[in-house]
Design a protein around this motif. Structure first.
Motif, PDB file in Angstrom:
ATOM      1  N   LEU A 260       5.946   8.854   2.865  1.00 47.77           N
ATOM      2  CA  LEU A 260       6.123   7.485   2.382  1.00 47.77           C
ATOM      3  C   LEU A 260       4.770   6.789   2.196  1.00 47.77           C
ATOM      4  O   LEU A 260       4.528   6.131   1.172  1.00 47.77           O
ATOM      5  N   VAL A 261       3.887   6.933   3.168  1.00 50.08           N
ATOM      6  CA  VAL A 261       2.564   6.305   3.072  1.00 50.08           C
ATOM      7  C   VAL A 261       1.786   6.895   1.900  1.00 50.08           C
ATOM      8  O   VAL A 261       1.117   6.166   1.144  1.00 50.08           O
ATOM      9  N   THR A 262       1.862   8.195   1.708  1.00 50.26           N
ATOM     10  CA  THR A 262       1.172   8.848   0.589  1.00 50.26           C
ATOM     11  C   THR A 262       1.655   8.299  -0.750  1.00 50.26           C
ATOM     12  O   THR A 262       0.876   8.145  -1.699  1.00 50.26           O
ATOM     13  N   LEU A 263       2.944   7.986  -0.832  1.00 48.87           N
ATOM     14  CA  LEU A 263       3.515   7.461  -2.076  1.00 48.87           C
ATOM     15  C   LEU A 263       3.260   5.963  -2.256  1.00 48.87           C
ATOM     16  O   LEU A 263       3.615   5.407  -3.296  1.00 48.87           O
ATOM     17  N   GLY A 264       2.667   5.305  -1.273  1.00 51.70           N
ATOM     18  CA  GLY A 264       2.351   3.881  -1.405  1.00 51.70           C
ATOM     19  C   GLY A 264       3.324   2.945  -0.730  1.00 51.70           C
ATOM     20  O   GLY A 264       3.248   1.726  -0.938  1.00 51.70           O
ATOM     21  N   PHE A 265       4.240   3.472   0.088  1.00 54.58           N
ATOM     22  CA  PHE A 265       5.160   2.596   0.823  1.00 54.58           C
ATOM     23  C   PHE A 265       4.389   1.820   1.883  1.00 54.58           C
ATOM     24  O   PHE A 265       3.414   2.306   2.453  1.00 54.58           O
ATOM     25  N   ARG A 266       4.868   0.606   2.169  1.00 52.39           N
ATOM     26  CA  ARG A 266       4.255  -0.242   3.185  1.00 52.39           C
ATOM     27  C   ARG A 266       5.302  -0.616   4.230  1.00 52.39           C
ATOM     28  O   ARG A 266       6.508  -0.598   3.969  1.00 52.39           O
ATOM     29  N   HIS A 267       4.817  -0.968   5.419  1.00 54.52           N
ATOM     30  CA  HIS A 267       5.689  -1.290   6.537  1.00 54.52           C
ATOM     31  C   HIS A 267       6.250  -2.700   6.364  1.00 54.52           C
ATOM     32  O   HIS A 267       5.495  -3.656   6.240  1.00 54.52           O
ATOM     33  N   TYR A 268       7.576  -2.819   6.390  1.00 56.07           N
ATOM     34  CA  TYR A 268       8.229  -4.127   6.293  1.00 56.07           C
ATOM     35  C   TYR A 268       8.632  -4.669   7.662  1.00 56.07           C
ATOM     36  O   TYR A 268       8.429  -5.852   7.960  1.00 56.07           O
TER      37      TYR A 268
END
Length: 279
Positions: A260-268
């Motif tokens: 997820l982090v590699t794909l650009g997801f951020r912590h909500y």
């Protein structure tokens, strides 16, 4: 790229993230039957005890006995993140006492989560349902920060067509994931899939990719890249539908979080969820 262009791109990404978080806030406020301001009050807002017959309490044959959600971002009008706690009546007194020991932004630490887990298990009379977790993370992705997958699996992934799908597993997946189902097949057999739950008009929930039994036998050593490819394809579909994709992970799902982090997801947000089988 010129410095001015870089500044513009960063500013666009920041505004897009703020807008996405506001939409996710609105989604959870509706789902949890609270106000958006409750998510950003700087403290726990413990709502009325979960009634056994409430819509929030029961879904999919389960009785929700505890749900905590604590965004990690500040709201538009509040400097500090807050949190919402939904509690079954038998847990209200002991859990509220624990919640009052720390603000939401400081609550999700190992010692308190261990105590939370013990209090829930001691206070609930029925066996807990599978998947109950004291420590969850909710992630989100925006188009500006999304990094597409460009590896070897990209040409193997298909989106199921509800009008032409005949595979029994495919039909059952279409019934579960109204936002779309993305699969990899070998010789007409589905070996891996990811789905999008059409949770609301604002947010679609991306469920972690799964391998079927035949997939495990065929994909030794390739699960990580395939997981990232399926996540990327489902994320792109959510963005194309103008929905914010979110994904919830447990602390044990290290590779999923890394993808997820590699794909650009951020912590909500941080979250905790406990449920029992409905009586």
């Amino acid at each position: 790229m010129r410095v001015k262009d870089t500044i513009v791109n960063v500013d666009t990404a920041r505004r897009e993230s703020e807008n996405a978080c506001a939409r996710i806030d609105a989604h959870y406020a509706t789902a949890l039957d609270c106000q958006v301001s409750d998510l950003h009050a700087g403290e726990w807002r413990s709502l009325v005890s979960l009634a056994d017959d409430s819509a929030v309490s029961r879904s999919n044959g389960l009785r929700q006995v505890l749900y905590l959600l604590a965004p990690v971002h500040a709201g538009a009008r509040a400097p500090n993140p807050g949190g919402v706690a939904l509690l079954a009546h038998e847990l209200r007194v002991p859990i509220e006492r624990l919640l009052n020991s720390a603000q939401p932004r400081d609550f999700f630490q190992p010692a308190r989560l261990t105590q939370l887990d013990r209090l829930v298990r001691d206070g609930v009379k029925r066996p807990l349902a599978p998947g109950c977790e004291p420590r969850l993370c909710v992630w989100y992705a925006t188009p500006a920060r999304f990094t597409p997958y460009r590896g070897p699996w990209i040409d193997w992934i298909d989106q199921l067509d509800p009008h032409s799908e005949t595979n029994p597993l495919g039909r059952s997946l279409l019934a579960r994931y109204a936002g779309g189902v993305f699969v990899v097949r070998i010789h007409d057999s589905i070996i891996a899939y990811a789905g999008l739950r059409a949770s609301s008009g604002l947010v679609w929930e991306l469920t972690p990719p799964q391998l079927t039994a035949s997939g495990y036998a065929r994909l030794v050593g390739q699960q990580d890249t395939l997981m990232r490819a399926l996540l990327a394809r489902a994320t792109r579909a959510a963005h194309e539908a103008e929905r914010i994709p979110i994904c919830t992970t447990t602390f044990r799902e290290v590779q999923l979080r890394r993808s997820l982090v590699t794909l650009g997801f951020r912590h909500y947000a941080h979250a905790s969820a406990y449920a029992t089988a409905a009586a």
